[in-house]
Design an enzyme around this catalytic site. Structure first.
Site, PDB file in Angstrom:
ATOM      1  N   ASP A 162       0.818  -1.216   0.000  1.00 22.11           N
ATOM      2  CA  ASP A 162       0.000   0.000   0.000  1.00 22.11           C
ATOM      3  C   ASP A 162       0.853   1.267   0.000  1.00 22.11           C
ATOM      4  OD1 ASP A 162      -1.931  -1.884   0.465  1.00 22.11           O
ATOM      5  OD2 ASP A 162      -2.814  -0.877   2.192  1.00 22.11           O
TER       6      ASP A 162
ATOM      7  N   HIS B  57       3.821  -2.203   3.038  1.00 23.76           N
ATOM      8  CA  HIS B  57       3.790  -0.845   2.476  1.00 23.76           C
ATOM      9  C   HIS B  57       5.049  -0.557   1.666  1.00 23.76           C
ATOM     10  CE1 HIS B  57       0.870  -0.612   5.777  1.00 23.76           C
ATOM     11  NE2 HIS B  57       0.296   0.353   5.083  1.00 23.76           N
TER      12      HIS B  57
HETATM   13 ZN    ZN Z   1      -2.532   3.141   3.465  1.00 20.57          ZN
END
Ligand code: ZN
Length: 234
Positions: free
Chosen positions: A48, A192
């Site tokens: 992400d 991430h």
């Molecule tokens: Zn996020």
């Protein structure tokens, strides 16, 4: 008096439902996802908030060395900063989803702001995604209008089953993440790929890469399939 009371309770129930209903849907869909991963012996790697100028190329190289595809939930504002990565990710065979334009928490802004942010996130990615490409809600938060808008698009919501903890204040060990996925018999792992700032930036980037490698090693040992999210959902 009674009518005022009815109106007030109506508003209260409506507001509660706007938050509660998508939350219940989330719990149901997460349980289904866990079951699908276990039954299909599947690992899904999801990233992400990227792309990140430093971490994304390193990640691409790592995923390429294992010949696997992952799912990237790109953030519109970072795509605008580093547009070249959109094609690079797609050409490498990864699945692209959106994570909105500016990472709004739908529980903390007006519904129309959250709706607009979702729309902008898809628009920034242009032809790289379609209207029904998967969407991952920032902070995992939806309200009834955003849930409904995604349903109208037929866009699957990209829930996850294991949080790697790479944004936690206290960073876990990569082994702990692998252990969690192993005990669940597979899973959709949240990681991430944005470039962190500050003195922990390098440590956190290394953690993302080490955890990815450790999970892919585990997949080889456990004979898990490694698929992008869309393939598992289909
Ligand atoms: Zn996020």
């Amino acid at each position: 008096m009674l009518s005022t009371l009815i109106i007030i309770s109506g508003i209260l129930v409506g507001t509660l439902a706007a938050y509660l209903f998508p939350h219940i849907i989330r719990k149901v869909e997460e349980a289904k996802l866990r079951q699908d991963c276990r039954e299909q012996r599947t690992l899904v790697l999801t990233y992400d908030d990227g792309p990140g100028e430093n971490i994304t190329p390193r990640l691409l190289e790592l995923l390429d060395s294992y010949q696997v595809s992952a799912t990237f939930f790109l953030l519109g504002m970072r795509v605008q900063k580093y547009p070249k990565f959109v094609n690079r990710l797609a050409e490498a065979g990864h699945e692209l989803g959106t994570h909105g334009q500016s990472h709004l928490n739908a529980w903390k802004v007006w519904p129309w702001e959250a709706l607009n942010d979702i729309k902008m996130g898809y628009r920034t990615l242009g032809d790289a995604v379609s209207a029904d490409s998967p969407f991952r809600p920032p902070y995992g938060k939806l309200v009834l209008p955003t849930w409904w808008a995604l349903r109208l698009r037929r866009a699957p919501i990209g829930w996850w089953t294991v949080d790697s903890g790479d944004t936690n204040a206290l960073l876990p060990q990569s082994d702990e993440v692998v252990k969690k996925v192993k005990s669940a018999g597979g899973g959709v792992v949240l990681l991430h790929d944005f470039d962190r700032q500050g003195n922990q930036a390098a440590v956190r980037a290394d953690f993302v890469l080490e955890t990815t490698a450790a999970l892919l090693e585990a997949a080889l040992v456990e004979n898990w399939k490694v698929l992008p999210l869309g393939r598992l959902l289909r």
